[in-house]
Design a protein around this motif. Structure first.
Motif, short mmCIF file in Angstrom:
data_model
loop_
_atom_site.label_atom_id
_atom_site.label_comp_id
_atom_site.label_asym_id
_atom_site.label_seq_id
_atom_site.Cartn_x
_atom_site.Cartn_y
_atom_site.Cartn_z
N PHE A 21 -17.70 3.69 1.84
CA PHE A 21 -16.51 4.20 1.16
C PHE A 21 -15.27 3.43 1.61
O PHE A 21 -14.36 3.15 0.82
CB PHE A 21 -16.35 5.69 1.44
CG PHE A 21 -15.22 6.33 0.69
CD1 PHE A 21 -15.24 6.40 -0.70
CD2 PHE A 21 -14.14 6.86 1.36
CE1 PHE A 21 -14.20 7.00 -1.39
CE2 PHE A 21 -13.09 7.45 0.67
CZ PHE A 21 -13.13 7.52 -0.70
N GLY A 22 -15.23 3.07 2.91
CA GLY A 22 -14.12 2.27 3.41
C GLY A 22 -14.04 0.91 2.74
O GLY A 22 -12.96 0.43 2.41
N PRO A 27 -9.48 -2.77 -1.15
CA PRO A 27 -8.38 -3.39 -1.93
C PRO A 27 -7.12 -2.55 -1.97
O PRO A 27 -6.05 -3.07 -2.33
CB PRO A 27 -8.99 -3.53 -3.34
CG PRO A 27 -10.47 -3.47 -3.14
CD PRO A 27 -10.68 -2.54 -1.98
N PHE A 28 -7.22 -1.28 -1.61
CA PHE A 28 -6.06 -0.38 -1.75
C PHE A 28 -5.52 0.07 -0.39
O PHE A 28 -4.75 1.03 -0.34
CB PHE A 28 -6.46 0.86 -2.57
CG PHE A 28 -7.22 0.53 -3.82
CD1 PHE A 28 -6.59 -0.06 -4.91
CD2 PHE A 28 -8.58 0.79 -3.92
CE1 PHE A 28 -7.28 -0.36 -6.06
CE2 PHE A 28 -9.29 0.49 -5.06
CZ PHE A 28 -8.64 -0.09 -6.15
N TRP A 34 0.84 2.96 3.09
CA TRP A 34 2.24 3.26 2.84
C TRP A 34 2.41 4.63 2.22
O TRP A 34 3.45 5.29 2.40
CB TRP A 34 2.87 2.18 1.97
CG TRP A 34 3.19 0.96 2.77
CD1 TRP A 34 2.56 -0.25 2.74
CD2 TRP A 34 4.22 0.85 3.76
NE1 TRP A 34 3.13 -1.11 3.64
CE2 TRP A 34 4.15 -0.47 4.28
CE3 TRP A 34 5.19 1.72 4.24
CZ2 TRP A 34 5.01 -0.92 5.27
CZ3 TRP A 34 6.04 1.28 5.24
CH2 TRP A 34 5.95 -0.03 5.74
N ALA A 35 1.42 5.10 1.47
CA ALA A 35 1.47 6.47 0.97
C ALA A 35 1.47 7.46 2.14
O ALA A 35 2.24 8.44 2.14
CB ALA A 35 0.29 6.74 0.04
N CYS A 36 0.62 7.20 3.14
CA CYS A 36 0.60 8.06 4.33
C CYS A 36 1.93 8.00 5.07
O CYS A 36 2.48 9.03 5.49
CB CYS A 36 -0.54 7.63 5.26
SG CYS A 36 -2.19 7.88 4.59
N ALA A 37 2.47 6.78 5.24
CA ALA A 37 3.73 6.62 5.97
C ALA A 37 4.88 7.32 5.24
O ALA A 37 5.68 8.04 5.86
CB ALA A 37 4.04 5.14 6.16
N VAL A 38 4.97 7.11 3.93
CA VAL A 38 6.06 7.71 3.15
C VAL A 38 5.94 9.23 3.15
O VAL A 38 6.95 9.95 3.28
CB VAL A 38 6.05 7.15 1.72
CG1 VAL A 38 7.01 7.94 0.83
CG2 VAL A 38 6.44 5.68 1.72
N SER A 161 -0.21 -1.43 -7.46
CA SER A 161 -0.27 -0.90 -6.09
C SER A 161 0.83 0.12 -5.84
O SER A 161 0.61 1.15 -5.19
CB SER A 161 -0.16 -2.05 -5.08
OG SER A 161 -1.24 -2.93 -5.20
N LEU A 162 2.02 -0.16 -6.39
CA LEU A 162 3.13 0.78 -6.22
C LEU A 162 2.84 2.10 -6.91
O LEU A 162 3.10 3.18 -6.36
CB LEU A 162 4.41 0.16 -6.78
CG LEU A 162 5.67 1.01 -6.70
CD1 LEU A 162 6.04 1.28 -5.25
CD2 LEU A 162 6.82 0.32 -7.43
#
Length: 351
Positions: A21-22, A27-28, A34-38, A161-162
């Motif tokens: 799964f990893g 690719p993402f 950044w989703a986690c960080a934001v 990606s954004l």
């Protein structure tokens, strides 16, 4: 015996499926990270809205995400577009001869002859140094133009990606507490240790992004402003470069504004050079010393040498994402060893 065999087989299957799964998500990884960080940074706003408006997770997450886009995403897109344009224009000027690095170095040599004398004293050929600097400048300009052109050509991939990052951020904001509880329940490390590690992850992520990134943006903005005020070419480009260099401890924006000041002295622009040097030392230099303790906090700051090595190592391994990943891994490394010394060595000493 059969129960142990089944348990081991299941654990092997669990590891294999997790690794597979990893690889599927590989690719993402940047968008996920950044989703986690934001979401970590803006989660306090989500909690504030929940206390004010009640339990409306979808609405609260949507409002928080909208604020994030207005504050972070849209300005970054505009700055990135201008950065790409100025980077390509700078390379074209160097390639066409409008900007001649060799002539600039000759002006510096004529203005500061003592530098050549010192190099000769140490047995170094000044001409070799100049040739190497010129080659480095030309290579850096070509690399910068290539990278900016690549970014421009990959606009569609960047937008995808954004979009994925913002999409995931919405669900992390909405379901973050529930997901954290699931991870704590699933990981066989011990609830107290897992809480401590999650707290360290949140603490370092907020400190690194909110603190270091904000300081870098401020220093880059201050540097770009003075370059624009003094009519130095490509002020936005140099401002972004200064912001990036500000992420690396013990290096900083001085690698840009100090040589620029020396060149202004060499060309006879004494007033502009003095203004730039004073502004860089007082305004840009002190911005780090004033803002970083306020935004980061002395208790969450890693030792400078750990931050230096982890930041440079993170950037070399993970690219631009490494300025957060490097210190984060270093902080988790220290936290894990602190837990080990507290929970295991203390018990060993008592026995």
């Amino acid at each position: 015996m059969r129960e142990q065999l089944e348990r081991r087989a299941f654990l092997i299957l669990l590891a294999a499926v997790t690794i597979a799964f990893g690889f599927i998500l590989e690719p993402f990884w940047s968008a996920i990270f950044w989703a986690c960080a934001v979401s970590v940074i803006f989660f306090p706003m989500q909690q504030l809205l929940q206390r004010k408006w009640g339990h409306r997770p979808n609405l609260n997450a949507l409002v928080t995400l909208t604020v994030c886009m207005l504050i972070v995403v849209i300005p970054v897109i505009f700055i990135s577009t201008a950065f790409i344009q100025e980077g390509i224009q700078l390379y074209q000027k160097i390639d066409s001869g409008d900007i001649d690095p060799r002539a600039m170095l000759m002006k510096l040599r004529d203005a500061f002859p003592i530098v050549d004398e010192l190099l000769v004293e140490f047995g170094v050929n000044p001409n070799d140094i100049r040739d190497q600097v010129i080659s480095a400048v030309q290579g850096a300009s070509k690399f910068l133009a290539k990278e900016t052109l690549t970014i421009g050509q990959n606009t569609f991939g960047f937008l995808v990606s954004l979009a994925l990052m913002m999409y995931l951020t919405f669900f992390l904001l909405r379901d973050g507490s529930h997901l954290r509880d699931l991870l704590i329940k699933a990981l066989p490390i011990g609830d107290e240790r897992e809480h401590a590690l999650f707290e360290k992850f949140v603490e370092v992520t907020r400190a690194t992004v909110k603190g270091n990134l904000v300081v870098a943006i401020v220093q880059g903005a201050l540097g770009g402003f003075i370059f624009w005020l003094l009519d130095i070419p490509a002020p936005l480009l140099w401002g972004v470069i200064m912001a990036f260099l500000s992420l690396i401890p013990a290096v900083g924006a001085a690698l840009v504004w100090f040589p620029a000041g020396l060149y202004l002295y060499a060309t006879g622009a004494w007033v502009s050079a003095t203004v730039l040097m004073a502004y860089g030392a007082i305004i840009i230099g002190l911005a780090d010393n004033v803002l970083r303790p306020i935004l980061v906090g002395r208790d969450t700051k890693l030792p400078d040498y750990i931050v230096l090595f982890s930041t440079i190592g993170g950037i070399s391994l993970f690219g631009i994402n490494g300025f957060v990943i490097g210190p984060l891994v270093a902080a988790l490394f220290m936290a894990v060893w602190q837990i080990f010394m507290t929970d295991f060595n203390s018990g060993h000493e008592e026995s």
